[in-house]
Write a protein that holds these residues in place. Structure first.
Motif, PDB file in Angstrom:
ATOM      1  N   SER A 176       0.838  -1.215   0.000  1.00 12.75           N
ATOM      2  CA  SER A 176       0.000   0.000   0.000  1.00 12.75           C
ATOM      3  C   SER A 176       0.868   1.258   0.000  1.00 12.75           C
ATOM      4  N   SER A 229       0.597   4.286  -2.669  1.00 18.64           N
ATOM      5  CA  SER A 229       0.414   5.708  -2.337  1.00 18.64           C
ATOM      6  C   SER A 229       1.511   6.574  -2.966  1.00 18.64           C
ATOM      7  N   GLU A 284       0.678   6.802  -6.699  1.00 14.62           N
ATOM      8  CA  GLU A 284      -0.488   7.672  -6.929  1.00 14.62           C
ATOM      9  C   GLU A 284      -0.123   9.148  -6.812  1.00 14.62           C
ATOM     10  N   GLU A 294      -8.558   7.248   8.446  1.00 15.98           N
ATOM     11  CA  GLU A 294      -8.280   7.462   7.018  1.00 15.98           C
ATOM     12  C   GLU A 294      -8.400   6.150   6.246  1.00 15.98           C
ATOM     13  N   THR A 295      -7.962   5.051   6.880  1.00 14.95           N
ATOM     14  CA  THR A 295      -8.052   3.739   6.228  1.00 14.95           C
ATOM     15  C   THR A 295      -9.509   3.311   6.095  1.00 14.95           C
ATOM     16  N   ASP A 346     -12.198   5.210   6.057  1.00 16.63           N
ATOM     17  CA  ASP A 346     -12.888   6.072   5.083  1.00 16.63           C
ATOM     18  C   ASP A 346     -12.494   5.729   3.647  1.00 16.63           C
ATOM     19  N   TYR A 347     -11.225   5.414   3.442  1.00 18.69           N
ATOM     20  CA  TYR A 347     -10.748   5.025   2.110  1.00 18.69           C
ATOM     21  C   TYR A 347     -11.433   3.723   1.659  1.00 18.69           C
ATOM     22  N   SER A 361     -15.051   4.226   0.871  1.00 24.26           N
ATOM     23  CA  SER A 361     -15.250   4.882  -0.434  1.00 24.26           C
ATOM     24  C   SER A 361     -15.087   3.881  -1.583  1.00 24.26           C
ATOM     25  N   CYS A 362     -14.299   2.824  -1.352  1.00 26.56           N
ATOM     26  CA  CYS A 362     -14.097   1.797  -2.389  1.00 26.56           C
ATOM     27  C   CYS A 362     -15.365   0.982  -2.630  1.00 26.56           C
ATOM     28  N   ARG A 417      -3.690   2.168   5.052  1.00 23.66           N
ATOM     29  CA  ARG A 417      -3.795   3.260   4.076  1.00 23.66           C
ATOM     30  C   ARG A 417      -3.360   4.602   4.682  1.00 23.66           C
ATOM     31  N   GLN A 443      -0.208   6.781   3.210  1.00 26.33           N
ATOM     32  CA  GLN A 443      -0.323   8.179   2.789  1.00 26.33           C
ATOM     33  C   GLN A 443       0.700   9.058   3.520  1.00 26.33           C
TER      34      GLN A 443
END
Length: 345
Positions: free
Chosen positions: A14, A18, A21, A70-71, A73-74, A77-78, A320, A324
């Motif tokens: 991961s 990041s 990305e 954050e993980t 929420d990520y 969202s997936c 995640r 980040q």
């Protein structure tokens, strides 16, 4: 710019993702390589049940709670993408059970639909008189790691199956930045007296009728040392033990017997489940995650290293957010080396 990531568990893969990305369009050329002596399905991340839940209390370490959020929420969202099932990500609800009333956990505002258990619910679990119900996420390593590897390979990331014995070894072959995601093996690259194995053993069973996870918390025996049952997409994971300082990766019959008897007491229908496999692994336990930059002098030059390890039993839960943050630290190095346009960072 050449980036060498050591470790191909969820943290290593991961972090590579990041960095790609955030920087592939800024740093040119950007070469990312992943080195590991174990790849999926043989990493610690593969054996884990893949249930999103940190320890109940962050003990004031709000940085880790932020990375956990954050993980979550990520991954949440997936779910709006059909890709989520290829990633091994799905919602699952269940029960956290305690033997005494305790404060709400640090993650109560991160998960969905958090509430206290009712008297009627508690009657289903003799011996427990307090707890919570909520919906959380599953991210199954056995599916997620191959998905991450595929994602990275499609974007030109190269994988090398070999054991790295020192940071110098990679620096000498031209790596500009080294990302250390070696989990419990990190002590072999650089001494870290704070890092200890927290051995876990689980039993995977075929019990398709179980639809909710059940985690029990015993504040005398400590974290992960009381029964838990976590249904996955195909098999149910039953645990658990947490043996600090035990380096054995072999399953043993004494632990199996204890895990199985305690789980069957919690969920009697397990007696009819078919046992598929036993698995043991080492959680990289530390008082807190080590996520920081270090410049290591090496002869006339210096080696830029970003450490990202020590995630205990919650690597999939925090991965995640940590990836980040590691990418942000990488951005600092890029800026200092003058390899990317300043305005974009």
């Amino acid at each position: 710019m050449r980036v060498a990531v050591i470790g191909a568990g969820v943290i290593g893969l991961s972090t590579a993702q990041s960095i790609y990305e955030q920087y592939h369009s800024i740093v040119s050329p950007l070469t990312i390589e992943v080195y590991a002596d174990r790849f999926t399905p043989l990493t610690t991340s593969d054996g884990a049940a893949g249930f999103w839940q940190p320890y109940l209390y962050d003990k004031g370490n709000i940085q880790e709670t932020k990375w956990n959020k954050e993980t979550f929420d990520y991954l949440l969202s997936c779910l709006s993408s059909p890709e989520s099932i290829k990633m091994g990500v799905f919602l699952q609800s269940g029960y956290n059970l305690c033997t005494e009333p305790v404060p709400d956990p640090s993650f109560k505002d991160i998960v969905l639909g958090f509430r206290q258990l009712t008297e009627r619910e508690l009657q289903m679990f003799p011996g427990y008189n307090y707890g919570w119900f909520n919906t959380a996420l599953m991210v199954e390593g056995k599916t997620y790691l191959p998905w991450l590897m595929d994602w990275l390979q499609k974007r030109g990331v190269k994988f090398y199956h070999r054991k790295i014995d020192s940071f110098k070894e990679l620096a000498e072959t031209g790596a500009d930045v080294i990302i250390n995601c070696t989990g419990i093996r990190s002590g072999e690259l650089q001494s870290d007296p704070e890092l200890k194995p927290g051995r876990g053993q689980i039993v995977k069973v075929d019990a398709p009728w179980l639809k909710h996870w059940i985690l029990t918390h015993n504040f005398t025996t400590g974290v992960y040392n009381s029964p838990y049952i976590i249904p996955g997409s195909r098999l149910v994971t039953v645990g658990g033990v947490f043996q600090l300082g035990n380096w054995s990766e072999q399953s043993n019959s004494t632990d199996h017997k204890k895990i199985w008897e305690n789980a069957c007491q919690l969920e009697p229908s397990l007696k009819h489940a078919r046992i598929v496999e036993d698995w043991a692994g080492l959680r990289p336990v530390r008082s807190k995650v080590r996520l920081e930059r270090e410049t290591i002098p090496s002869g006339a030059t210096a080696i830029e290293v970003i450490h990202n390890y020590g995630h205990g039993g919650f690597g999939l839960t925090i991965h995640r957010g940590c990836a980040q943050e590691a990418a942000r630290l990488f951005g600092q190095i890029v800026e200092q080396k003058g390899k990317g346009p300043k305005a974009r960072l």
